[in-house]
Scaffold this motif. Sequence first.
Motif, PDB file in Angstrom:
ATOM      1  N   LYS A  18       0.857  -1.187   0.000  1.00 41.70           N
ATOM      2  CA  LYS A  18       0.000   0.000   0.000  1.00 41.70           C
ATOM      3  C   LYS A  18       0.894   1.239   0.000  1.00 41.70           C
ATOM      4  N   LEU A  19       0.608   2.158  -0.913  1.00 40.08           N
ATOM      5  CA  LEU A  19       1.331   3.421  -0.975  1.00 40.08           C
ATOM      6  C   LEU A  19       0.494   4.472  -0.258  1.00 40.08           C
ATOM      7  N   ARG A  20       1.134   5.252   0.576  1.00 39.60           N
ATOM      8  CA  ARG A  20       0.418   6.259   1.361  1.00 39.60           C
ATOM      9  C   ARG A  20      -0.060   7.391   0.465  1.00 39.60           C
ATOM     10  N   LYS A  21      -1.380   7.565   0.385  1.00 37.80           N
ATOM     11  CA  LYS A  21      -1.953   8.629  -0.433  1.00 37.80           C
ATOM     12  C   LYS A  21      -1.510   9.996   0.087  1.00 37.80           C
ATOM     13  N   GLY A  22      -1.187  10.868  -0.857  1.00 31.48           N
ATOM     14  CA  GLY A  22      -0.768  12.215  -0.495  1.00 31.48           C
ATOM     15  C   GLY A  22       0.719  12.341  -0.227  1.00 31.48           C
ATOM     16  N   SER A  23       1.443  11.216  -0.191  1.00 25.30           N
ATOM     17  CA  SER A  23       2.886  11.295   0.046  1.00 25.30           C
ATOM     18  C   SER A  23       3.572  11.753  -1.241  1.00 25.30           C
ATOM     19  N   PRO A  24       4.739  12.392  -1.115  1.00 28.10           N
ATOM     20  CA  PRO A  24       5.446  12.859  -2.307  1.00 28.10           C
ATOM     21  C   PRO A  24       5.924  11.677  -3.160  1.00 28.10           C
ATOM     22  N   ALA A  25       5.710  11.770  -4.456  1.00 26.14           N
ATOM     23  CA  ALA A  25       6.133  10.711  -5.363  1.00 26.14           C
ATOM     24  C   ALA A  25       7.656  10.599  -5.415  1.00 26.14           C
ATOM     25  N   ASP A  26       8.359  11.688  -5.098  1.00 26.69           N
ATOM     26  CA  ASP A  26       9.828  11.679  -5.084  1.00 26.69           C
ATOM     27  C   ASP A  26      10.392  10.632  -4.134  1.00 26.69           C
ATOM     28  N   ASP A  27       9.703  10.366  -3.045  1.00 24.44           N
ATOM     29  CA  ASP A  27      10.237   9.515  -1.979  1.00 24.44           C
ATOM     30  C   ASP A  27      10.033   8.017  -2.198  1.00 24.44           C
ATOM     31  N   LEU A  28       9.243   7.621  -3.166  1.00 27.30           N
ATOM     32  CA  LEU A  28       8.865   6.211  -3.312  1.00 27.30           C
ATOM     33  C   LEU A  28      10.038   5.280  -3.583  1.00 27.30           C
ATOM     34  N   THR A  29      10.974   5.706  -4.435  1.00 27.89           N
ATOM     35  CA  THR A  29      12.075   4.825  -4.818  1.00 27.89           C
ATOM     36  C   THR A  29      13.363   5.110  -4.051  1.00 27.89           C
ATOM     37  N   LEU A  80      -3.304   7.060 -19.833  1.00 29.50           N
ATOM     38  CA  LEU A  80      -2.874   7.895 -18.714  1.00 29.50           C
ATOM     39  C   LEU A  80      -1.770   8.836 -19.172  1.00 29.50           C
ATOM     40  N   LYS A  81      -1.798  10.038 -18.660  1.00 26.52           N
ATOM     41  CA  LYS A  81      -0.811  11.041 -19.073  1.00 26.52           C
ATOM     42  C   LYS A  81       0.426  10.974 -18.200  1.00 26.52           C
ATOM     43  N   GLU A  82       1.557  11.277 -18.816  1.00 28.31           N
ATOM     44  CA  GLU A  82       2.854  11.208 -18.153  1.00 28.31           C
ATOM     45  C   GLU A  82       2.958  12.270 -17.066  1.00 28.31           C
ATOM     46  N   ALA A  83       3.510  11.888 -15.939  1.00 29.79           N
ATOM     47  CA  ALA A  83       3.694  12.792 -14.804  1.00 29.79           C
ATOM     48  C   ALA A  83       5.158  12.799 -14.406  1.00 29.79           C
ATOM     49  N   TYR A  84       5.518  13.799 -13.643  1.00 25.22           N
ATOM     50  CA  TYR A  84       6.885  13.932 -13.142  1.00 25.22           C
ATOM     51  C   TYR A  84       6.828  14.000 -11.627  1.00 25.22           C
ATOM     52  N   SER A  85       7.851  13.480 -10.963  1.00 26.15           N
ATOM     53  CA  SER A  85       7.805  13.329  -9.514  1.00 26.15           C
ATOM     54  C   SER A  85       8.000  14.614  -8.737  1.00 26.15           C
ATOM     55  N   PHE A  86       8.612  15.637  -9.332  1.00 24.89           N
ATOM     56  CA  PHE A  86       8.990  16.801  -8.547  1.00 24.89           C
ATOM     57  C   PHE A  86       7.826  17.587  -7.969  1.00 24.89           C
ATOM     58  N   ASP A  87       6.633  17.468  -8.494  1.00 18.85           N
ATOM     59  CA  ASP A  87       5.499  18.209  -7.934  1.00 18.85           C
ATOM     60  C   ASP A  87       4.269  17.322  -7.771  1.00 18.85           C
ATOM     61  N   SER A  88       4.487  16.021  -7.573  1.00 17.67           N
ATOM     62  CA  SER A  88       3.380  15.072  -7.574  1.00 17.67           C
ATOM     63  C   SER A  88       3.183  14.393  -6.227  1.00 17.67           C
ATOM     64  N   LYS A  89       1.897  14.115  -5.933  1.00 20.78           N
ATOM     65  CA  LYS A  89       1.521  13.392  -4.720  1.00 20.78           C
ATOM     66  C   LYS A  89       0.809  12.106  -5.129  1.00 20.78           C
ATOM     67  N   VAL A  90       1.048  11.047  -4.375  1.00 21.43           N
ATOM     68  CA  VAL A  90       0.509   9.722  -4.680  1.00 21.43           C
ATOM     69  C   VAL A  90      -1.012   9.706  -4.524  1.00 21.43           C
ATOM     70  N   VAL A  91      -1.679   9.108  -5.524  1.00 24.13           N
ATOM     71  CA  VAL A  91      -3.120   8.873  -5.470  1.00 24.13           C
ATOM     72  C   VAL A  91      -3.385   7.378  -5.336  1.00 24.13           C
ATOM     73  N   GLY A  92      -2.636   6.560  -6.080  1.00 24.38           N
ATOM     74  CA  GLY A  92      -2.835   5.116  -6.042  1.00 24.38           C
ATOM     75  C   GLY A  92      -1.755   4.411  -6.837  1.00 24.38           C
ATOM     76  N   VAL A 108       2.917   1.154 -11.921  1.00 23.27           N
ATOM     77  CA  VAL A 108       2.425   2.485 -12.265  1.00 23.27           C
ATOM     78  C   VAL A 108       1.932   3.152 -10.989  1.00 23.27           C
ATOM     79  N   VAL A 109       2.485   4.315 -10.704  1.00 23.11           N
ATOM     80  CA  VAL A 109       2.034   5.101  -9.557  1.00 23.11           C
ATOM     81  C   VAL A 109       1.201   6.240 -10.117  1.00 23.11           C
ATOM     82  N   THR A 110      -0.070   6.273  -9.725  1.00 19.48           N
ATOM     83  CA  THR A 110      -0.926   7.367 -10.186  1.00 19.48           C
ATOM     84  C   THR A 110      -0.803   8.521  -9.201  1.00 19.48           C
ATOM     85  N   VAL A 111      -0.705   9.727  -9.755  1.00 28.71           N
ATOM     86  CA  VAL A 111      -0.427  10.909  -8.951  1.00 28.71           C
ATOM     87  C   VAL A 111      -1.335  12.066  -9.349  1.00 28.71           C
TER      88      VAL A 111
END
Length: 153
Positions: A18-29, A80-92, A108-111
């Motif tokens: 489970k990925l924490r919703k609202g967490s920064p996508a930068d931190d996942l990896t 799905l459209k391409e996203a970048y981690s620098f300004d993204s928050k996890v949705v699912g 795939v991390v949706t943000v």
Amino acid sequence: MLKNGEAAWFAAHPTMPKLRKGSPADDLTDDGGPLAGLRELVLLRYAKGKAPKDAPVADEHPGLRDGFEPPEELVARAGLKEAYSFDSKVVGSIPGAGQEVRPGRFVVVTVEREKQQDPPTGSDGGSVPIPPLPDDDDDDVNTPGWLCPTRFC
């Protein structure tokens, strides 16, 4: 062929964490993150309805369509459209939390984009005035001979 870190991650995670919703996508990896070791297998995509108008539709690698990836995995992220981690928050995620993860598959991390803070405003609703700069009398900085050997400073 999986790298050692990727193979170790898939061995330790037969199902999607489970990925924490609202967490920064930068931190996942990052080290200690829920997808540590999968940097090259993590795709960031805007969740449906969360993409900015100018976001490009993700360019799926043509080689992946040639049997390296099951069709249902391609279909799950189609459009799905391409996203970048620098300004993204996890949705699912795709696969969703608790679903089986095939070793070597793309995760795939949706943000969604982080909400931008509005600039500060004054009490009357107008913008906050910028105070004038002090007169420090350094108008001669670009004058030849003063920190500038030519007239082109």
